[in-house]
Design an enzyme around this catalytic site. Structure first.
Site, mmCIF file in Angstrom:
data_model
loop_
_atom_site.group_PDB
_atom_site.id
_atom_site.type_symbol
_atom_site.label_atom_id
_atom_site.label_comp_id
_atom_site.label_asym_id
_atom_site.label_seq_id
_atom_site.Cartn_x
_atom_site.Cartn_y
_atom_site.Cartn_z
ATOM 1 N N ASP A 140 35.581 35.252 53.369
ATOM 2 C CA ASP A 140 34.193 35.042 52.957
ATOM 3 C C ASP A 140 33.280 34.886 54.164
ATOM 4 O O ASP A 140 32.051 34.801 54.004
ATOM 5 C CB ASP A 140 34.080 33.794 52.071
ATOM 6 C CG ASP A 140 34.938 33.910 50.826
ATOM 7 O OD1 ASP A 140 35.045 35.021 50.292
ATOM 8 O OD2 ASP A 140 35.511 32.889 50.399
ATOM 9 N N ASP B 194 34.193 45.078 40.791
ATOM 10 C CA ASP B 194 34.175 43.810 41.517
ATOM 11 C C ASP B 194 34.190 44.072 43.018
ATOM 12 O O ASP B 194 35.220 44.395 43.600
ATOM 13 C CB ASP B 194 35.384 42.968 41.100
ATOM 14 C CG ASP B 194 35.229 41.518 41.479
ATOM 15 O OD1 ASP B 194 34.243 41.197 42.161
ATOM 16 O OD2 ASP B 194 36.083 40.716 41.113
ATOM 17 N N SER C 61 33.088 36.365 42.632
ATOM 18 C CA SER C 61 33.619 36.820 41.346
ATOM 19 C C SER C 61 33.492 35.756 40.268
ATOM 20 O O SER C 61 33.209 36.065 39.105
ATOM 21 C CB SER C 61 35.088 37.218 41.513
ATOM 22 O OG SER C 61 35.221 38.278 42.415
ATOM 23 N N ARG D 100 46.457 32.620 43.394
ATOM 24 C CA ARG D 100 45.835 32.411 42.086
ATOM 25 C C ARG D 100 46.555 33.218 41.017
ATOM 26 O O ARG D 100 47.205 34.218 41.291
ATOM 27 C CB ARG D 100 44.352 32.785 42.115
ATOM 28 C CG ARG D 100 44.050 34.233 42.416
ATOM 29 C CD ARG D 100 42.542 34.455 42.459
ATOM 30 N NE ARG D 100 42.212 35.827 42.871
ATOM 31 C CZ ARG D 100 40.976 36.225 43.153
ATOM 32 N NH1 ARG D 100 39.980 35.368 43.089
ATOM 33 N NH2 ARG D 100 40.731 37.467 43.507
#
Length: 485
Positions: free
Chosen positions: A172, A29, A82, A214
């Site tokens: 990002d 990843d 992802s 998360r």
């Protein structure tokens, strides 16, 4: 819980792979192919294991696209991530993803006709509309233009008082770009005020330190957001958000994604936008993983993970429903993609046992996203999911290898156990400039040479030896650790 309706689950025999063989699906990843220059850390680093796999059987080496329309995003300019990558890999098909679904709903106006918007609009007359989410044009979790359209549409449909609770990015998108995004939003809110709408930024903080945790890795992140957004309390107070971001970056030396929480106050020092009874709240991120925890805090009456102090009676909706199994949140503005007949479901229906493993911050990728945005097992007797606890309170730039070694060891043990005929492993190959969305290497960045053997090589060599192939002697770790920057 699986797919609905009548489905023929029978899988034909593979023309080349005999039954009973182990197949290792290793997801690096953050790994990718790009222009081979000095800023490409995969190109710069020594990667003997991957080089050997690539060059040893070049006729079997394939590149697949992991961005844009190939994974259901709106355009070829949209960066993959992802979530959409694991959705596509797990489903084996292309589905319109969150960003595209939101674009279509906003363009057609259908977003304002749905039950979710009608629900929040019931508060417009006497309450405040609060919008919580990532302020960025990265397109991974949210997009600035979607927020702008939602602000415009809500104000045109009766929202008289609006408060935006921003989460700065720098992951990002480029670090430092938050100032420009805040300035753009402030300009838009000023235009709304000219039309008579009381619109302001109310609070903020960096995405990795405030709200957007998360997989229940660190609830303190969510609590910091709750305190600022709901209670109007934070260690830093400012009169405007541009000043807040600039000063916090300068004074705390934090980058965008780790800015501490702040609230905006009026000339009396009072927070301008705490969430109270009778208000409406929308979390405007379209990606699910980093919204589930705050959604639980906003929606669940019986919530005891941290002391919320007060639980305001609000009308809450997500941009999408973030967890289909939990039906969370119960109200949402745009219906999420319905992904059915995933590979995991086919395998259990065909008697193939599977093993999936990752660490906490990536565990949902090999389970929830891989299985079509579903929580839990399809068949617990046929599947084993192993979660390795992630480090808490340690940033990726300090510990970039994360739990790669431990994941590889668990995967090796599962393969050698003989209990699994197929094994899937999202492996957190973490290279700081790539896997967490940075722009690339800066001049002078070096790579350590003392990472212990293991990782990808551990898994690859185990599978090869099991099937009677001698693994090359140069199989060693492909992990990259950035020392500087």
């Amino acid at each position: 819980m699986g797919s609905s309706g009548q489905v023929n689950w029978t899988l034909e025999d593979h023309p080349k792979l005999p039954k009973g063989k182990i197949i290792a699906m290793v997801v690096l990843d953050g790994w990718g192919e790009a222009n081979p220059d000095k800023y490409n850390c995969i190109h710069v680093a020594e990667t003997p294991t991957m080089d050997s796999l690539k060059n040893g059987v070049p006729e079997k080496w394939r590149l697949i696209r992991a961005h844009g329309m190939a994974v259901g995003l709106p355009t070829e300019d949209d960066m993959g991530n992802s979530e959409v990558g694991h959705n596509a890999l797990g489903a084996g098909r292309i589905y319109a993803q969150g960003a595209k679904l939101v674009d279509l709903a906003l363009a057609s106006g259908k977003i304002y006709d749905g039950e979710g918007f009608k629900f929040i609009s019931e508060c417009f007359e006497n309450g405040t509309l609060h919008l919580i989410g990532l302020l960025s044009d990265g397109g991974v979790h949210s997009r600035l233009d979607q927020l702008q359209l939602l602000l415009k549409g809500a104000s045109e449909r009766g929202a008289k008082r609006i408060r935006v609770h921003i989460l700065t990015d720098g992951r990002d998108v480029l670090d430092g770009s938050s100032v420009g995004f805040v300035e753009t939003l402030e300009h838009d809110l000023a235009k709304l005020r000219e039309t008579g709408v009381d619109a302001q930024i109310a609070s903020g903080g960096g995405r990795m330190y405030v709200t957007m945790d998360r997989y229940e890795n660190d609830w303190n992140v969510v609590k910091r957001g709750w305190d600022a957004q709901v209670l109007g309390e934070a260690p830093y107070k400012f009169r405007n958000a541009v000043e807040a971001v600039k000063k916090l970056r300068e004074e705390t030396k934090a980058n965008d994604q780790y800015l501490p929480p702040f609230v905006i106050v009026d000339d009396k020092g009072q927070a301008v936008g705490p969430i109270v009874d009778g208000d409406a709240v929308v979390t405007f991120n379209f990606r699910a993983d980093r919204m589930v925890m705050i959604a639980k805090a906003l929606e669940y009456e019986n919530f005891d993970v941290f002391d919320r102090v007060r639980f305001p009676k609000i009308h809450y909706a997500g941009m999408l429903q973030y967890d289909g199994e939990l039906k969370l949140p119960s109200k949402y503005l745009v219906s999420p993609p319905e992904i059915e007949r995933t590979s995991g479901e086919y395998l259990v229906h065909n008697g193939v046992r599977t093993f999936a493993c990752s660490e906490t911050v990536k565990f949902g990728h090999v389970t929830f996203f891989w299985n079509g945005n579903r929580s839990g097992y399809f068949n617990k007797d046929m599947e084993e999911y192993v979660e390795i606890p992630s480090d808490s309170g340690i940033t990726f730039n300090v510990q970039p290898k994360m739990k790669a070694q431990e994941i590889a060891e668990k995967a090796r043990d599962a393969i050698l156990s003989g209990n699994f005929t197929k094994y899937a492993l999202p492996y957190p190959m973490v290279t700081v400039p790539i896997a967490i969305g940075g722009p690339g290497l800066a001049p002078g960045v070096r790579f350590r040479k003392d990472v212990p053997d293991g990782g990808l090589a551990n898994v690859a060599a185990t599978v090869m030896n099991l099937h009677g192939f001698l693994a090359p002697s140069d199989y060693k770790t492909t992990l990259i650790e950035v020392v500087d920057n």
